[in-house]
Scaffold this motif. Structure first.
Motif, PDB file in Angstrom:
ATOM      1  N   PHE A  33       0.882  -1.039  -0.033  1.00 43.64           N
ATOM      2  CA  PHE A  33       0.052  -0.132  -0.087  1.00 43.64           C
ATOM      3  C   PHE A  33       0.783   1.423  -0.012  1.00 43.64           C
ATOM      4  O   PHE A  33       2.042   1.454   0.630  1.00 43.64           O
ATOM      5  CB  PHE A  33      -0.776   0.098   1.078  1.00 43.64           C
ATOM      6  N   ALA A  34       0.469   2.276  -0.884  1.00 41.66           N
ATOM      7  CA  ALA A  34       1.524   3.332  -1.104  1.00 41.66           C
ATOM      8  C   ALA A  34       0.675   4.608  -1.181  1.00 41.66           C
ATOM      9  O   ALA A  34      -0.613   4.568  -1.417  1.00 41.66           O
ATOM     10  CB  ALA A  34       2.138   3.109  -2.330  1.00 41.66           C
ATOM     11  N   HIS A  39      -0.393   9.233 -12.043  1.00 39.33           N
ATOM     12  CA  HIS A  39      -0.771   8.031 -12.871  1.00 39.33           C
ATOM     13  C   HIS A  39       0.439   7.088 -13.229  1.00 39.33           C
ATOM     14  O   HIS A  39       0.054   6.070 -13.455  1.00 39.33           O
ATOM     15  CB  HIS A  39      -1.358   8.494 -14.223  1.00 39.33           C
ATOM     16  N   LEU A  40       1.758   7.749 -12.940  1.00 41.97           N
ATOM     17  CA  LEU A  40       2.818   6.831 -12.971  1.00 41.97           C
ATOM     18  C   LEU A  40       3.092   5.820 -11.649  1.00 41.97           C
ATOM     19  O   LEU A  40       3.775   5.148 -11.811  1.00 41.97           O
ATOM     20  CB  LEU A  40       4.131   7.584 -13.304  1.00 41.97           C
ATOM     21  N   ASP A  41       2.304   6.234 -10.756  1.00 46.00           N
ATOM     22  CA  ASP A  41       2.584   5.420  -9.669  1.00 46.00           C
ATOM     23  C   ASP A  41       2.516   3.850  -9.733  1.00 46.00           C
ATOM     24  O   ASP A  41       3.331   3.174  -9.251  1.00 46.00           O
ATOM     25  CB  ASP A  41       1.512   5.927  -8.467  1.00 46.00           C
ATOM     26  N   THR A  42       1.310   3.591 -10.357  1.00 44.30           N
ATOM     27  CA  THR A  42       1.132   2.150 -10.620  1.00 44.30           C
ATOM     28  C   THR A  42       2.219   1.509 -11.415  1.00 44.30           C
ATOM     29  O   THR A  42       2.736   0.465 -11.084  1.00 44.30           O
ATOM     30  CB  THR A  42      -0.079   2.064 -11.419  1.00 44.30           C
ATOM     31  N   ILE A  43       2.675   2.140 -12.383  1.00 42.67           N
ATOM     32  CA  ILE A  43       3.770   1.523 -13.214  1.00 42.67           C
ATOM     33  C   ILE A  43       5.128   1.442 -12.537  1.00 42.67           C
ATOM     34  O   ILE A  43       5.709   0.454 -12.401  1.00 42.67           O
ATOM     35  CB  ILE A  43       3.842   2.492 -14.597  1.00 42.67           C
ATOM     36  N   LEU A  44       5.304   2.482 -11.695  1.00 42.01           N
ATOM     37  CA  LEU A  44       6.844   2.589 -11.001  1.00 42.01           C
ATOM     38  C   LEU A  44       6.852   1.586  -9.959  1.00 42.01           C
ATOM     39  O   LEU A  44       7.774   1.084  -9.798  1.00 42.01           O
ATOM     40  CB  LEU A  44       7.068   3.977 -10.660  1.00 42.01           C
ATOM     41  N   ILE A 113      -1.332  -4.436  -5.090  1.00 37.16           N
ATOM     42  CA  ILE A 113      -0.704  -3.208  -4.985  1.00 37.16           C
ATOM     43  C   ILE A 113      -2.030  -2.113  -4.760  1.00 37.16           C
ATOM     44  O   ILE A 113      -2.630  -2.118  -5.948  1.00 37.16           O
ATOM     45  CB  ILE A 113       0.280  -2.823  -6.368  1.00 37.16           C
ATOM     46  N   ILE A 114      -2.099  -1.559  -3.738  1.00 42.02           N
ATOM     47  CA  ILE A 114      -3.225  -0.573  -3.518  1.00 42.02           C
ATOM     48  C   ILE A 114      -2.765   0.878  -3.076  1.00 42.02           C
ATOM     49  O   ILE A 114      -1.543   0.899  -2.513  1.00 42.02           O
ATOM     50  CB  ILE A 114      -4.221  -1.157  -2.722  1.00 42.02           C
ATOM     51  N   VAL A 148       4.596   1.445   1.403  1.00 41.72           N
ATOM     52  CA  VAL A 148       5.689   1.944   0.267  1.00 41.72           C
ATOM     53  C   VAL A 148       5.198   3.285   0.053  1.00 41.72           C
ATOM     54  O   VAL A 148       4.236   4.055   0.073  1.00 41.72           O
ATOM     55  CB  VAL A 148       5.016   1.196  -1.061  1.00 41.72           C
ATOM     56  N   TYR A 149       6.875   4.124   0.162  1.00 37.29           N
ATOM     57  CA  TYR A 149       6.495   5.535  -0.297  1.00 37.29           C
ATOM     58  C   TYR A 149       7.216   5.747  -1.452  1.00 37.29           C
ATOM     59  O   TYR A 149       8.272   5.390  -1.778  1.00 37.29           O
ATOM     60  CB  TYR A 149       7.410   6.264   1.064  1.00 37.29           C
TER      61      TYR A 149
END
Length: 203
Positions: A33-34, A39-44, A113-114, A148-149
């Protein structure tokens, strides 16, 4: 092949070097969990997880963004193996439970991943968490909850931007936590949020 190109491009533009501070990559079932800044968060975040774990680690993505357009939908479903959720307001009372696909994924033994804030924020620290993480932690108490940060993501790809700004970003993984016996929803969600805040303060 295409997923490697996508990951390589994202890392070239904004970095995203993983820092495993409180845990190490593992085959154990997890919910990562982050904080959510772009919108790049998911990919990264997905790219920061080792290749061997990606087939069983599913990002949770908003259907109103990732489900629209052939390219976005292909990236979400075919490359990231994401679980799309409806944020339009459906709930158990309406017969449309947005967490049902997440519970099905966890029931199958896979990881998620959420982003518990539920929407993107422009601040360094995460906003208050919505209740979904608490429900999943209560329903699946054996699953490790890994904070996750994501550093600098809202600056690297701010709202309205067409292309990322070349700012160095980092992905920090903290110590797994579990829900405590008798812990209230409010206490748990604040403890989970503080786990991410602590990672934001790492120099």
């Amino acid at each position: 092949m295409i997923d490697h190109i996508l990951i390589g491009l994202a890392r070239f533009l904004v970095g995203g070097r993983p820092e495993w501070l409180g845990t190490q990559p593992s085959l154990r079932q997890r919910i990562y969990f982050a904080n959510h800044g772009s919108h790049l968060d998911t990919i990264l975040l997905w790219a920061a997880i080792p290749t061997r774990l990606r087939p069983t680690t599913h990002p949770v993505a908003a259907a109103d963004y990732w489900g629209k357009g052939r390219l976005r939908r292909a990236v979400a479903l075919d490359l990231l193996n994401a679980v799309l959720v409806d944020r339009s307001g459906g709930g158990p009372a309406s017969g449309q439970d947005p967490l049902a696909p997440l519970e099905d994924t966890l029931q199958s033994g896979h990881s998620l991943i959420i982003f518990p804030e539920g929407t993107r924020g422009g601040e360094k620290l995460p906003a208050a968490f919505k209740s979904g993480l608490f429900r999943l932690a209560t329903r699946f108490p054996q699953v490790e909850l890994v904070p996750v940060y994501l550093e600098n993501m809202s600056r690297a790809f701010p709202r309205g931007a067409f292309l990322p700004v070349p700012i160095s970003c980092h992905v920090r993984f903290g110590t797994p936590l579990f829900i405590k016996a008798g812990e209230t929803k409010e206490a748990f969600l604040e403890r989970a949020r503080e786990a991410i805040v602590a990672l934001a303060e790492v120099n």
